[in-house]
Enzyme design. Structure first.
Site, short mmCIF file in Angstrom:
data_model
loop_
_atom_site.label_atom_id
_atom_site.label_comp_id
_atom_site.label_asym_id
_atom_site.label_seq_id
_atom_site.Cartn_x
_atom_site.Cartn_y
_atom_site.Cartn_z
N PHE A 256 0.84 -1.19 0.00
CA PHE A 256 0.00 0.00 0.00
C PHE A 256 0.88 1.25 0.00
O PHE A 256 1.84 1.35 0.76
CB PHE A 256 -0.94 0.00 1.21
CG PHE A 256 -2.17 -0.82 0.99
CD1 PHE A 256 -3.26 -0.31 0.30
CD2 PHE A 256 -2.24 -2.13 1.44
CE1 PHE A 256 -4.39 -1.07 0.07
CE2 PHE A 256 -3.35 -2.91 1.22
CZ PHE A 256 -4.44 -2.38 0.53
N GLY A 284 5.56 -6.16 4.71
CA GLY A 284 5.47 -5.77 3.31
C GLY A 284 4.06 -5.40 2.90
O GLY A 284 3.77 -5.24 1.71
N LYS A 285 3.17 -5.22 3.87
CA LYS A 285 1.79 -4.83 3.55
C LYS A 285 1.71 -3.35 3.21
O LYS A 285 0.99 -2.94 2.30
CB LYS A 285 0.87 -5.14 4.75
CG LYS A 285 0.83 -6.61 5.14
CD LYS A 285 0.05 -6.80 6.44
CE LYS A 285 0.02 -8.25 6.88
NZ LYS A 285 -0.68 -8.42 8.18
N VAL A 286 2.42 -2.54 3.97
CA VAL A 286 2.51 -1.10 3.72
C VAL A 286 3.91 -0.81 3.23
O VAL A 286 4.90 -1.31 3.78
CB VAL A 286 2.21 -0.29 5.00
CG1 VAL A 286 2.44 1.20 4.78
CG2 VAL A 286 0.78 -0.55 5.46
#
Length: 317
Positions: A256, A284-286
């Site tokens: 994101f 590693g999501k944001v």
């Protein structure tokens, strides 16, 4: 380091907010920018949200948890959908239950300060913090939902398709589900079973054919994530909607680019609802260079302020 040497960390003085007669919400938020604590974070959230909504290449995810619809926030969400500011909505079953209740003309009521829950139970009144609603509402809701389920296509459906069909059967322009169905915006509810909508689906299924695949939404949802040139998320509260949105990037090469969280949960318990957006970067999501902020305050206060300020800025583009 010599304490007399100029330090870049001391380059931005606090600027006290100035309140004037007749100032707009956006004017107020701009005054917050020079402040610290929650005021400064809200001002930062507005700037990030404005950039996110103004970007035509950004796919906009909206996570809605907590009792936001019974608290009176449904119009805000429905209008954001209608105006193209939400591309994907992920929410709880409970929020869509109360959205449907309101869409059927069944109101929620402001509670009293002197609450005796045993007395409320004897009077057939249910309580959500300081919101009341009568048991009879759920009888009316049951009748409506059973009728919707009876009219569903007989083939296997996803949860998103079920919610779209419910929205098509509602006649209230303030309804989140109705607006999403009209605008073609998908509403995902990974834990629909954890709600009266899910409970009524199970009751209907006990005596009638109803085929819902709980995993069918995943392919569609992940495809949206893959197709996004850029991705931004506004997360109201935490819970399942927050995790469902953020975890999607684990199976894509992306992260994101924008992330805003409005919450009152804290990270010390290790739970996802209170997990910081910095923590999401470790997964590693944001993204490493994402613009992200968490505002620790009641979302029924911060969401309207943020949306009002951003709408003003968007109108002046």
């Amino acid at each position: 380091m010599d304490c007399n040497t100029p330090n870049k960390k001391l380059s931005t003085p606090i600027k006290a907010a100035k309140i004037t007669t007749g100032m707009s919400v956006d004017d107020l938020v701009r005054e917050y920018k020079g402040c610290a604590f929650g005021a400064g974070r809200l001002a930062e959230a507005v700037e990030i949200y404005y950039e996110m909504l103004a970007s035509e290449k950004t796919t906009k995810f909206f996570g809605l948890a907590g009792a936001m619809t019974p608290a009176g926030m449904r119009n805000i969400v429905a209008d954001l959908i209608r105006d193209g500011y939400i591309d994907v909505l992920v929410t709880t079953g409970a929020n869509m239950v109360h959205d449907t209740v309101e869409a059927l003309g069944l109101h929620h009521y402001k509670g009293t300060d002197c609450t005796n829950d045993i007395q409320l139970r004897n009077e057939c009144i249910d309580r959500i913090y300081d919101v009341y609603l009568p048991d009879q509402h759920f009888t009316d809701l049951e009748e409506f939902l059973q009728g919707v389920y009876a009219g569903l296509p007989k083939e296997k459906l996803s949860i998103r398709q079920v919610l779209t069909e419910i929205g098509k059967n509602l006649d209230d322009d303030s309804s989140i589900l109705k607006t999403a169905a009209e605008m073609g915006v998908p509403v995902y509810c990974p834990a629909l079973q954890d709600s009266v909508i899910g409970l009524q689906a199970w009751l209907y299924k006990e005596g009638n054919p109803l085929h819902v695949d709980a995993f069918a939404d995943m392919h569609e949802f992940i495809e949206i994530c893959y197709a996004a040139e850029s991705a931004g998320a506004l997360l109201i509260g935490g819970g399942v909607p927050k995790n469902y949105i953020l975890q999607s990037m684990l199976v894509t090469p992306k992260s994101f680019d924008y992330a805003i969280q409005l919450t009152m949960d804290h990270p010390e318990t290790g739970g996802l609802s209170g997990a910081t957006l910095d923590e999401a970067q470790s997964w590693g999501k944001v993204g490493e260079n994402a613009k992200a902020v968490t505002v620790y305050a009641d979302a029924t206060i911060t969401l309207p302020l943020m949306v009002a300020a951003v709408r003003t800025r968007l109108s002046k583009r």
